[in-house]
Scaffold this motif. Structure first.
Motif, PDB file in Angstrom:
ATOM      1  N   ARG A   1     -54.021  28.873  12.843  1.00 42.70           N
ATOM      2  CA  ARG A   1     -52.741  29.481  13.191  1.00 42.70           C
ATOM      3  C   ARG A   1     -52.936  30.436  14.369  1.00 42.70           C
ATOM      4  O   ARG A   1     -53.565  31.492  14.230  1.00 42.70           O
ATOM      5  CB  ARG A   1     -52.166  30.234  11.993  1.00 42.70           C
ATOM      6  CG  ARG A   1     -51.841  29.324  10.799  1.00 42.70           C
ATOM      7  CD  ARG A   1     -51.112  30.068   9.709  1.00 42.70           C
ATOM      8  NE  ARG A   1     -50.629  29.160   8.695  1.00 42.70           N
ATOM      9  CZ  ARG A   1     -51.185  28.979   7.495  1.00 42.70           C
ATOM     10  NH1 ARG A   1     -52.280  29.672   7.181  1.00 42.70           N
ATOM     11  NH2 ARG A   1     -50.671  28.141   6.630  1.00 42.70           N
ATOM     12  N   PRO A   2     -52.419  30.085  15.561  1.00 46.56           N
ATOM     13  CA  PRO A   2     -52.542  30.972  16.727  1.00 46.56           C
ATOM     14  C   PRO A   2     -51.733  32.247  16.530  1.00 46.56           C
ATOM     15  O   PRO A   2     -50.715  32.271  15.825  1.00 46.56           O
ATOM     16  CB  PRO A   2     -51.970  30.123  17.871  1.00 46.56           C
ATOM     17  CG  PRO A   2     -51.969  28.723  17.367  1.00 46.56           C
ATOM     18  CD  PRO A   2     -51.768  28.812  15.889  1.00 46.56           C
ATOM     19  N   VAL A   3     -52.205  33.314  17.167  1.00 43.73           N
ATOM     20  CA  VAL A   3     -51.543  34.619  17.097  1.00 43.73           C
ATOM     21  C   VAL A   3     -51.026  34.958  18.488  1.00 43.73           C
ATOM     22  O   VAL A   3     -51.823  35.218  19.402  1.00 43.73           O
ATOM     23  CB  VAL A   3     -52.503  35.706  16.591  1.00 43.73           C
ATOM     24  CG1 VAL A   3     -51.790  37.054  16.530  1.00 43.73           C
ATOM     25  CG2 VAL A   3     -53.062  35.335  15.230  1.00 43.73           C
ATOM     26  N   SER A   4     -49.736  34.955  18.660  1.00 40.74           N
ATOM     27  CA  SER A   4     -49.168  35.269  19.969  1.00 40.74           C
ATOM     28  C   SER A   4     -49.482  36.713  20.342  1.00 40.74           C
ATOM     29  O   SER A   4     -49.579  37.594  19.480  1.00 40.74           O
ATOM     30  CB  SER A   4     -47.650  35.055  19.961  1.00 40.74           C
ATOM     31  OG  SER A   4     -47.024  35.920  19.036  1.00 40.74           O
TER      32      SER A   4
ATOM     33  N   THR B   1     -56.936  44.576  26.874  1.00 38.88           N
ATOM     34  CA  THR B   1     -56.211  45.507  26.012  1.00 38.88           C
ATOM     35  C   THR B   1     -56.453  45.177  24.545  1.00 38.88           C
ATOM     36  O   THR B   1     -56.267  44.033  24.113  1.00 38.88           O
ATOM     37  CB  THR B   1     -54.712  45.419  26.310  1.00 38.88           C
ATOM     38  OG1 THR B   1     -54.490  45.702  27.687  1.00 38.88           O
ATOM     39  CG2 THR B   1     -53.927  46.395  25.441  1.00 38.88           C
ATOM     40  N   PRO B   2     -56.857  46.143  23.719  1.00 35.11           N
ATOM     41  CA  PRO B   2     -57.082  45.877  22.297  1.00 35.11           C
ATOM     42  C   PRO B   2     -55.761  45.746  21.543  1.00 35.11           C
ATOM     43  O   PRO B   2     -54.779  46.435  21.848  1.00 35.11           O
ATOM     44  CB  PRO B   2     -57.877  47.095  21.824  1.00 35.11           C
ATOM     45  CG  PRO B   2     -57.503  48.182  22.770  1.00 35.11           C
ATOM     46  CD  PRO B   2     -57.246  47.521  24.088  1.00 35.11           C
ATOM     47  N   VAL B   3     -55.752  44.861  20.539  1.00 32.95           N
ATOM     48  CA  VAL B   3     -54.536  44.586  19.777  1.00 32.95           C
ATOM     49  C   VAL B   3     -54.866  44.493  18.292  1.00 32.95           C
ATOM     50  O   VAL B   3     -56.026  44.406  17.892  1.00 32.95           O
ATOM     51  CB  VAL B   3     -53.866  43.271  20.234  1.00 32.95           C
ATOM     52  CG1 VAL B   3     -53.442  43.358  21.700  1.00 32.95           C
ATOM     53  CG2 VAL B   3     -54.802  42.072  20.016  1.00 32.95           C
ATOM     54  N   PHE B   4     -53.794  44.512  17.465  1.00 31.98           N
ATOM     55  CA  PHE B   4     -53.961  44.238  16.043  1.00 31.98           C
ATOM     56  C   PHE B   4     -52.800  43.379  15.571  1.00 31.98           C
ATOM     57  O   PHE B   4     -51.735  43.335  16.189  1.00 31.98           O
ATOM     58  CB  PHE B   4     -54.053  45.533  15.230  1.00 31.98           C
ATOM     59  CG  PHE B   4     -52.750  46.271  15.064  1.00 31.98           C
ATOM     60  CD1 PHE B   4     -51.991  46.154  13.896  1.00 31.98           C
ATOM     61  CD2 PHE B   4     -52.264  47.109  16.063  1.00 31.98           C
ATOM     62  CE1 PHE B   4     -50.799  46.835  13.733  1.00 31.98           C
ATOM     63  CE2 PHE B   4     -51.067  47.804  15.911  1.00 31.98           C
ATOM     64  CZ  PHE B   4     -50.335  47.678  14.739  1.00 31.98           C
ATOM     65  N   THR B   5     -53.038  42.670  14.465  1.00 35.64           N
ATOM     66  CA  THR B   5     -51.999  41.845  13.877  1.00 35.64           C
ATOM     67  C   THR B   5     -52.021  41.993  12.363  1.00 35.64           C
ATOM     68  O   THR B   5     -53.090  42.222  11.774  1.00 35.64           O
ATOM     69  CB  THR B   5     -52.163  40.359  14.255  1.00 35.64           C
ATOM     70  OG1 THR B   5     -51.092  39.597  13.685  1.00 35.64           O
ATOM     71  CG2 THR B   5     -53.467  39.794  13.743  1.00 35.64           C
ATOM     72  N   ILE B   6     -50.860  41.880  11.748  1.00 34.00           N
ATOM     73  CA  ILE B   6     -50.737  41.917  10.294  1.00 34.00           C
ATOM     74  C   ILE B   6     -50.548  40.490   9.800  1.00 34.00           C
ATOM     75  O   ILE B   6     -49.729  39.741  10.332  1.00 34.00           O
ATOM     76  CB  ILE B   6     -49.555  42.800   9.860  1.00 34.00           C
ATOM     77  CG1 ILE B   6     -49.670  44.198  10.488  1.00 34.00           C
ATOM     78  CG2 ILE B   6     -49.495  42.892   8.344  1.00 34.00           C
ATOM     79  CD1 ILE B   6     -50.929  44.945  10.143  1.00 34.00           C
ATOM     80  N   ILE B   7     -51.324  40.121   8.779  1.00 33.91           N
ATOM     81  CA  ILE B   7     -51.285  38.767   8.230  1.00 33.91           C
ATOM     82  C   ILE B   7     -50.747  38.841   6.808  1.00 33.91           C
ATOM     83  O   ILE B   7     -51.361  39.456   5.935  1.00 33.91           O
ATOM     84  CB  ILE B   7     -52.694  38.151   8.238  1.00 33.91           C
ATOM     85  CG1 ILE B   7     -53.300  38.205   9.640  1.00 33.91           C
ATOM     86  CG2 ILE B   7     -52.670  36.721   7.723  1.00 33.91           C
ATOM     87  CD1 ILE B   7     -54.810  38.033   9.655  1.00 33.91           C
ATOM     88  N   GLU B   8     -49.588  38.231   6.588  1.00 30.10           N
ATOM     89  CA  GLU B   8     -48.986  38.226   5.257  1.00 30.10           C
ATOM     90  C   GLU B   8     -49.047  36.813   4.687  1.00 30.10           C
ATOM     91  O   GLU B   8     -48.526  35.869   5.275  1.00 30.10           O
ATOM     92  CB  GLU B   8     -47.528  38.695   5.323  1.00 30.10           C
ATOM     93  CG  GLU B   8     -47.347  40.150   5.755  1.00 30.10           C
ATOM     94  CD  GLU B   8     -47.756  41.143   4.678  1.00 30.10           C
ATOM     95  OE1 GLU B   8     -48.086  40.704   3.554  1.00 30.10           O
ATOM     96  OE2 GLU B   8     -47.739  42.358   4.955  1.00 30.10           O
ATOM     97  N   ASN B   9     -49.705  36.676   3.543  1.00 29.41           N
ATOM     98  CA  ASN B   9     -49.837  35.377   2.889  1.00 29.41           C
ATOM     99  C   ASN B   9     -50.361  34.302   3.838  1.00 29.41           C
ATOM    100  O   ASN B   9     -49.900  33.159   3.842  1.00 29.41           O
ATOM    101  CB  ASN B   9     -48.494  34.947   2.288  1.00 29.41           C
ATOM    102  CG  ASN B   9     -48.044  35.865   1.163  1.00 29.41           C
ATOM    103  OD1 ASN B   9     -48.804  36.154   0.246  1.00 29.41           O
ATOM    104  ND2 ASN B   9     -46.808  36.341   1.252  1.00 29.41           N
TER     105      ASN B   9
ATOM    106  N   ALA C   1     -48.485  37.836  12.122  1.00 30.52           N
ATOM    107  CA  ALA C   1     -47.380  38.302  12.960  1.00 30.52           C
ATOM    108  C   ALA C   1     -47.851  38.380  14.403  1.00 30.52           C
ATOM    109  O   ALA C   1     -49.060  38.379  14.675  1.00 30.52           O
ATOM    110  CB  ALA C   1     -46.911  39.670  12.485  1.00 30.52           C
ATOM    111  N   PRO C   2     -46.943  38.434  15.377  1.00 32.32           N
ATOM    112  CA  PRO C   2     -47.363  38.633  16.769  1.00 32.32           C
ATOM    113  C   PRO C   2     -48.209  39.899  16.892  1.00 32.32           C
ATOM    114  O   PRO C   2     -47.956  40.909  16.224  1.00 32.32           O
ATOM    115  CB  PRO C   2     -46.037  38.769  17.520  1.00 32.32           C
ATOM    116  CG  PRO C   2     -45.054  38.016  16.681  1.00 32.32           C
ATOM    117  CD  PRO C   2     -45.478  38.256  15.265  1.00 32.32           C
ATOM    118  N   ALA C   3     -49.233  39.829  17.730  1.00 30.97           N
ATOM    119  CA  ALA C   3     -50.134  40.972  17.896  1.00 30.97           C
ATOM    120  C   ALA C   3     -49.422  42.125  18.581  1.00 30.97           C
ATOM    121  O   ALA C   3     -48.535  41.928  19.425  1.00 30.97           O
ATOM    122  CB  ALA C   3     -51.356  40.556  18.698  1.00 30.97           C
TER     123      ALA C   3
END
Length: 368
Positions: A131-134, A169-177, A181-183
């Motif tokens: 699953r790619p993360v935009s 640029t550093p990023v973070f993403t939240i993964i639910e189930n 989500a987009p970074a």
């Protein structure tokens, strides 16, 4: 996870290429474990272990394909399961009572170019769809504070092949189930990011160049606050990874600086970190020049840190009890240990490299 992992292992293993044929390696000062080759794997950079001594590792096959591999304290390792659509996998962790999450990057030939990716993995090592993360180019580390929520960090772009710490640029993403989500971008002036750990359901700590970022969830939204560790000549900085044994006890790997001949040289160290991202007193692990690449804490202030020497081809392992390090264990003819996952005090799975060969080591008593 959290170096960071598969990519760093590839870089650091190159120096020992001529030693790849050595198979029965044992530690120099504690004949309690042996290293087993992971057949078919060129590098395993990070792992997650269960109390029964079974582990899941992520890395690269001999064909340079991203893969998940099952590792066992009682051996043998395998099977290896390639992950189509992923160029590399950097980190893996398992949700409490649930499946596992691996993160990394897709190849540059996708319709959107290289993207950070999330892969759900069953406990027996079977990967699901990529699953790619935009808004991301590469994900470096992941942790899951709840059975449904995971947090991952990475970079906006990944312009340097197989090198996980670009200047992006550093990023973070939240993964639910399992669905990312987009970074989102981390605060300006964060610098390079390395690893993270989540001491509670609402808090995660990110190791960055010069300090920590506190990710905190409030009213369903995650927000980031930058914390810096004051640096003075002869001081120390956090580096590479962090692990938490409770909501209040976390330790980060660090680089300390020892005076020498009018200058300083770097040695592996650890530092306690509060849930607010405030660092405590640095504890040097050994005065041998080198790095601590990963750490895993289980109960109280019991942790195991792993890394490598800068003055010889050998890996370093240090068990920590009540915040105080025991004597360092060295593994000659190893480039380093890049990943560690403990199931109890001084009872851990470790991965490292020797040339282009991946190794798995069970440190401590074998479960069962």
């Amino acid at each position: 996870m959290r170096p960071r992992a598969a990519a760093r292992a590839l870089l650091l293993c190159t120096a020992a290429a001529l030693l790849a044929s050595i198979a029965g390696v044992v530690p120099a000062d504690a004949q309690q474990a042996t290293a087993q080759v992971v057949p078919g794997m060129k590098a395993v950079g990070e792992l997650w272990c269960a109390p029964d001594g079974s582990c899941l590792g992520v890395g690269l096959t001999e064909q340079h394909v991203a893969a998940v591999v099952v590792l066992r304290a009682a051996g043998p390792s395998g099977p290896i399961r390639p992950v189509p659509g992923a160029e590399n996998l950097s980190s893996i962790t398992c949700r409490p009572g649930g499946s596992c999450i691996a993160v990394g990057a897709s190849g540059p030939d996708t319709s959107e170019g290289r993207r950070g990716v999330v892969v759900e993995v069953s406990r027996d090592g079977i990967p699901g769809p990529v699953r790619p993360v935009s808004g991301s180019g590469q994900l470096l580390d992941v942790d899951c504070p709840t059975a449904t929520t995971c947090v991952a960090i990475g970079n906006l772009s990944a312009n340097i092949p197989w090198y996980p710490y670009s200047v992006s640029t550093p990023v973070f993403t939240i993964i639910e189930n399992g669905q990312p989500a987009p970074a989102r971008e981390l605060p300006r002036r964060t610098g390079l990011v390395f690893g993270l750990a989540c001491p509670s359901e609402t808090t995660c700590l990110v190791v960055h160049q010069g300090g920590f970022v506190v990710l905190r969830r409030s009213n369903g939204t995650w927000n980031a606050t930058l914390r810096r560790v004051p640096l003075s000549t002869g001081g120390a900085v956090p580096a590479y990874d962090i692990s938490c044994s409770s909501s209040t006890v976390c330790y980060a790997t660090a680089t300390a600086f020892i005076p020498s001949g009018g200058g300083y040289y770097a040695v592996p160290a650890i530092m306690p970190v509060s849930a607010d991202g405030v660092a405590g007193r640095v504890q040097i692990l050994t005065t041998e020049a080198g790095n601590a690449y990963d750490i895993s804490c289980t109960v109280g202030r019991a942790c195991t840190a792993v890394g490598g020497s800068n003055v010889a081809t050998r890996a370093l392992v240090v068990d920590v009890f009540r915040g105080t390090p025991a004597a360092v264990t060295t593994w000659p003819n190893f480039s380093d240990f890049s990943g560690v996952s403990c199931v109890g005090p001084a009872t851990c799975g470790m991965v490292g490299g020797l040339g282009n060969t991946a190794y798995f080591v069970w440190h401590g008593p074998v479960p069962g």
